[in-house]
Design a protein around this motif. Structure first.
Motif, PDB file in Angstrom:
ATOM      1  N   UNK A  59      55.581  36.694  39.137  1.00  0.00           N
ATOM      2  CA  UNK A  59      55.148  37.469  40.297  1.00  0.00           C
ATOM      3  C   UNK A  59      53.717  37.983  40.186  1.00  0.00           C
ATOM      4  N   UNK A  60      53.301  38.345  38.987  1.00  0.00           N
ATOM      5  CA  UNK A  60      51.935  38.854  38.799  1.00  0.00           C
ATOM      6  C   UNK A  60      50.933  37.708  38.804  1.00  0.00           C
ATOM      7  N   UNK A  61      51.276  36.612  38.146  1.00  0.00           N
ATOM      8  CA  UNK A  61      50.400  35.441  38.131  1.00  0.00           C
ATOM      9  C   UNK A  61      49.002  35.756  37.629  1.00  0.00           C
ATOM     10  N   UNK A  75      44.334  43.520  38.234  1.00  0.00           N
ATOM     11  CA  UNK A  75      42.899  43.464  38.514  1.00  0.00           C
ATOM     12  C   UNK A  75      42.569  42.861  39.872  1.00  0.00           C
ATOM     13  N   UNK A  76      43.548  42.202  40.484  1.00  0.00           N
ATOM     14  CA  UNK A  76      43.294  41.551  41.769  1.00  0.00           C
ATOM     15  C   UNK A  76      44.306  41.999  42.817  1.00  0.00           C
ATOM     16  N   UNK A  77      44.589  43.288  42.798  1.00  0.00           N
ATOM     17  CA  UNK A  77      45.420  43.924  43.816  1.00  0.00           C
ATOM     18  C   UNK A  77      44.572  45.057  44.382  1.00  0.00           C
ATOM     19  N   UNK A  78      44.061  44.874  45.568  1.00  0.00           N
ATOM     20  CA  UNK A  78      43.012  45.769  46.062  1.00  0.00           C
ATOM     21  C   UNK A  78      43.542  47.030  46.731  1.00  0.00           C
ATOM     22  N   UNK A 134      54.175  44.370  45.763  1.00  0.00           N
ATOM     23  CA  UNK A 134      54.407  43.695  44.493  1.00  0.00           C
ATOM     24  C   UNK A 134      55.485  44.404  43.681  1.00  0.00           C
ATOM     25  N   UNK A 135      55.415  45.722  43.586  1.00  0.00           N
ATOM     26  CA  UNK A 135      56.378  46.476  42.792  1.00  0.00           C
ATOM     27  C   UNK A 135      57.784  46.388  43.383  1.00  0.00           C
ATOM     28  N   UNK A 136      57.881  46.410  44.709  1.00  0.00           N
ATOM     29  CA  UNK A 136      59.187  46.270  45.353  1.00  0.00           C
ATOM     30  C   UNK A 136      59.769  44.881  45.114  1.00  0.00           C
ATOM     31  N   UNK A 137      58.899  43.879  45.125  1.00  0.00           N
ATOM     32  CA  UNK A 137      59.354  42.513  44.869  1.00  0.00           C
ATOM     33  C   UNK A 137      59.855  42.375  43.438  1.00  0.00           C
ATOM     34  N   UNK A 138      59.138  42.979  42.486  1.00  0.00           N
ATOM     35  CA  UNK A 138      59.571  42.951  41.084  1.00  0.00           C
ATOM     36  C   UNK A 138      60.947  43.597  40.949  1.00  0.00           C
TER      37      UNK A 138
END
Length: 387
Positions: free
Chosen positions: A113-115, A133-136, A144-148
């Motif tokens: 998920x983080x890739x 570093x690439x989540x603005x 992202x956190x909900x998906x995890x």
């Protein structure tokens, strides 16, 4: 002028302060070892990998993160700490081999998920860290956190109940130094644990307060003490119920308030005699007490109780489709979440003990469910016995 010469078995050498004399095929200068080129960053070496998951180990992730923060470029970065909930229970119940499988699967899910958006590390045991570093934006982070969290829930059998608590801090909003950012993320993690686990909290000073020098130590102790305190109080109450009678709890205002305070409840309501008798109603309920007989006569509602005669809901909006009549009762009372214990007398539903939360959702922790369930059924069974 300088040039680098590399010779087998002799290392790398750099010529400093050189000059070219009249004889063009000669170079004069001082030759010294190139120490900087000899030293490769630790996080780039094979030793930097955690043997169990293939993620960066603690030293490597820390080294990489500090290096990125020291750029001072103002680019948004998120420090994320993830801790598997009740991992000791998973190990004790299913064995260490299965526990290791959980550790690896959680790592795989995060890698998928983080890739390329961040770098993941394992701090040991059941704790992971991510430098995103690439989540603005905060919205992208929450998604992202909900998906995890969702993927964690889908990855394991529901009986395993493998979930995680997550704490996050933001660079440069929450600070520019590694230690400060990690401590704030750690505080957010402890708050997530304290509020029931299986959730993420993004640190905000406005909501969570300033970080004091000994804040984390106090938070850790408070969390551990709160669990032990709950167990101690409930154990004493049950002993008191058995030695005295049920009225030592249900008719004592201070005892009911103690339960509410300990478990962050807004109200406690108990019905007996199949709803005909209101045993107690403690809390600032906004409406008059409803007739409890309606619940006991609602077959659709009673069917929502599990085999253990418990009905636990984190969001009463779910009742809208399951039982509109019961939903209307809850909505009128402004109950947002509840834990209910149903006790039967000769097989017939006779007592309901309600632990209520007003105007908000509530993710019930395993600890709270266990202790409130024990207390609720103890009260209900004693009421059945005393009638």
């Amino acid at each position: 002028m300088e040039f680098v010469s590399e010779q087998e078995n002799k290392g790398i050498w750099r010529v400093k302060g050189s000059r070219i004399p009249k004889k063009r095929d000669m170079v004069a200068g001082i030759i010294t070892p190139d120490r900087n080129r000899e030293q490769e960053a630790y996080y780039l070496t094979p030793a930097a990998r955690d043997a169990g998951t293939g993620l960066l180990n603690k030293r490597a992730w820390t080294e990489y993160t500090i290096e990125q923060l020291n750029r001072k470029d103002g680019q948004v970065r998120w420090l994320v700490i993830i801790d598997i909930d009740d991992f000791k229970h998973i190990n004790d119940t299913y064995g260490h081999i299965f526990g290791d499988q959980v550790i690896r699967r959680v790592a795989e899910i995060m890698q998928e998920l983080v890739g390329q958006r961040g770098v993941i590390g394992r701090f040991g045991g059941d704790e992971y860290v991510i430098l995103l570093e690439k989540v603005e934006t905060r919205e992208q982070l929450k998604t992202l956190l909900k998906t995890i969290a969702k993927e964690f829930a889908l990855a394991f059998d529901p009986k395993t109940h493998a979930t995680a608590s997550i704490g996050v801090s933001e660079y440069p909003v929450d600070g520019s130094e590694y230690e400060e950012l990690m401590r704030k993320a750690d505080k957010a993690l402890y708050l997530a644990k304290e509020k029931g686990k299986n959730r993420h909290i993004i640190y905000e000073e406005r909501l969570h307060g300033k970080l004091e020098s000994d804040d984390m130590q106090n938070m850790a102790m408070a969390y551990a003490v709160s669990k032990e305190k709950k167990r101690e109080v409930i154990t004493k109450m049950i002993t008191e119920l058995c030695v005295s009678d049920v009225n030592s709890i249900v008719k004592k205002e201070e005892r009911l308030q103690q339960i509410r305070s300990l478990f962050d409840l807004d109200g406690i309501t108990i019905y007996s005699e199949s709803g005909a008798q209101l045993v107690c109603r403690n809390g600032n309920y906004m409406v008059e007490v409803p007739d409890g007989r309606g619940l006991f006569e609602d077959e659709k509602y009673l069917a929502l109780f599990g085999d253990d005669d418990n009905f636990i809901e984190s969001n009463t909006l779910k009742l809208r489709s399951q039982d509109p009549a019961a939903f209307a009762v809850m909505q009128k009372q402004e109950i947002g979440a509840f834990l209910q214990c149903l006790c039967r007398k000769e097989g017939v539903p006779n007592v309901i003990v309600n632990f209520d939360v007003f105007n908000r959702n509530r993710k019930w922790s395993d600890e709270d469910i266990t202790l409130l369930t024990i207390l609720g059924h103890c009260i209900g069974n004693l009421l059945n016995y005393s009638e």
